[in-house]
Design a protein around this motif. Structure first.
Motif, PDB file in Angstrom:
ATOM      1  N   GLN A 193       1.952   1.674  -3.600  1.00 31.89           N
ATOM      2  CA  GLN A 193       0.811   2.128  -4.407  1.00 31.89           C
ATOM      3  C   GLN A 193       0.590   3.629  -4.216  1.00 31.89           C
ATOM      4  N   LYS A 194       0.656   4.049  -2.964  1.00 35.30           N
ATOM      5  CA  LYS A 194       0.449   5.469  -2.637  1.00 35.30           C
ATOM      6  C   LYS A 194       1.521   6.324  -3.328  1.00 35.30           C
ATOM      7  N   GLN A 195       2.749   5.835  -3.264  1.00 38.01           N
ATOM      8  CA  GLN A 195       3.871   6.575  -3.821  1.00 38.01           C
ATOM      9  C   GLN A 195       3.840   6.627  -5.350  1.00 38.01           C
TER      10      GLN A 195
ATOM     11  N   SER B 164       0.824  -1.215   0.000  1.00 40.10           N
ATOM     12  CA  SER B 164       0.000   0.000   0.000  1.00 40.10           C
ATOM     13  C   SER B 164       0.856   1.262   0.000  1.00 40.10           C
ATOM     14  N   ARG B 165       2.014   1.220   0.659  1.00 36.64           N
ATOM     15  CA  ARG B 165       2.920   2.376   0.639  1.00 36.64           C
ATOM     16  C   ARG B 165       3.448   2.610  -0.788  1.00 36.64           C
TER      17      ARG B 165
END
Length: 384
Positions: A221-223, A218-219
């Motif tokens: 994906q966010k980035q 998820s980190r």
């Protein structure tokens, strides 16, 4: 003589057997045209000193049915750009500065029309996509060994599979430039937070420690913000004062239309950077000095020769597999701590090299190759 005919007469007189090279860019409402103006001025100066007519033309002003075009020339006396009517080009050198500009339908159509035009040669038609590069190099037995394991970053399962094989990974945007958006993952299985994600931010990097692969995903994906990424096996590069370095090669075609090495520089990673790119804090160094420091003199000499030969080999394969007419590319090559060579990246629109001897030769080579293309064109027309 009416003004139309006198204009044609003047243009023909201006050409007088000289080769005309136009630098293609995109127009801009505020500053007439986009691109690296000092690079364009250097190209114009070099070309003129070698007997060429050189000017900057925008996609909008590149009218393929005309004998003359509105182009921009540089006036060194008052450091300004002036628009003039100039002869239609024999050669078009594509320096459209941004991928987004090159993707515009009007730009794509114009580049396609140049390919079909009987009297003009355009080289370097587009920016490379990282994934395509690795696919092209995988097609040849001679270039395949230089490629780190590379996969498209699509699912958390695929990422997990790669991390089981490689405890160090690089994540790179497929359409990235100058180290922008790069991340690394290091897996340290014995700890409570085994996944260490490092994210490049301008000249430094930020590290996140994640306890599970889903949190890591998820980190990421966010980035990445939905941008297409590739995951690549991390290489333990040779280092200098505990800072990793890689080699930056410039490969261009010469006056015989053959790929040739113009020069090799070296880039050391910034103190807290995960890439060696100068805009991200990297430093320029002499490749021989760094290689001698990591290996020995004899090995350093052999590695430098190998790097030059490898760069030419890779350039030939990229051109062959892309099916396009290319004239130059810069290339990032890495040498690991035991002396193996790796290919990381190629750029079809090289930024200018800061090493003066490479810079001067790179400008001249554009016109050596331009002269070759013009000669081929003339021979074809003569034989038709």
């Amino acid at each position: 003589m009416d003004s139309k005919h006198s204009e044609d007469y003047e243009i023909r007189g201006m050409r007088a057997g000289r080769t005309v090279l136009a630098i293609l860019t995109i127009d801009d409402d505020v500053q007439l045209f986009r691109g690296n103006r000092s690079n364009f001025a250097d190209l114009i100066r070099t070309g003129q000193s070698m007997g060429f007519i050189v000017y900057v033309v925008t996609v909008k002003n590149l009218l393929l049915t005309r004998n003359s075009l509105k182009g921009f020339v540089y006036n060194a006396e008052n450091d300004s750009w002036q628009q003039r009517l100039l002869p239609f080009p024999d050669i078009i050198y594509n320096r459209i500065p941004q991928r987004e500009d090159e993707e515009l339908p009007a730009v794509k159509q114009k580049i396609e029309a140049c390919h079909k035009h009987p009297h003009v040669k355009l080289f370097n038609p587009f920016f490379f996509n990282k994934w395509d590069l690795f696919e092209w190099l995988r097609l040849s037995k001679s270039t395949k060994p230089y490629i780190p394991t590379t996969r498209k970053l699509i699912t958390v399962t695929g990422l997990g599979r790669m991390m089981r094989k490689h405890s160090y990974l690089y994540l790179k945007p497929e359409s990235g430039k100058a180290g922008k958006g790069i991340m690394t993952i290091k897996v340290e299985t014995e700890t409570q937070q085994p996944y260490h994600l490092k994210i490049q931010e301008n000249k430094k990097s930020a590290t996140y420690q994640c306890s599970s692969i889903n949190k890591l995903w998820s980190r990421i994906q966010k980035q990445s913000g939905g941008e297409a990424y590739i995951a690549q096996q991390g290489i333990d590069l040779a280092s200098f004062n505990e800072r990793r370095f890689d080699l930056r090669a410039l490969v261009q075609k010469n006056q015989r239309g053959q790929w040739d090495i113009t020069g090799i520089g070296a880039r050391i990673a910034g103190a807290s950077s995960i890439t060696t790119h100068v805009p991200r804090g990297g430093m320029i160094e002499d490749p021989e000095k760094l290689l001698v420091n990591s290996f020995n003199e004899e090995q350093a000499r052999k590695l430098l020769i190998k790097a030059k030969n490898t760069a030419v080999l890779i350039a030939k394969q990229i051109e062959r597999a892309s099916g396009q007419l290319l004239g130059e590319m810069s290339m990032d090559l890495g040498i690991d701590s035991v002396g193996n060579m790796w290919f990381f990246e190629a750029n079809s629109k090289p930024m200018k090299f800061d090493e003066p001897h490479i810079r001067q030769k790179s400008l001249e080579r554009i016109f050596h190759y331009g002269a070759y293309l013009a000669k081929m064109k003339a021979e074809k027309a003569g034989g038709a």
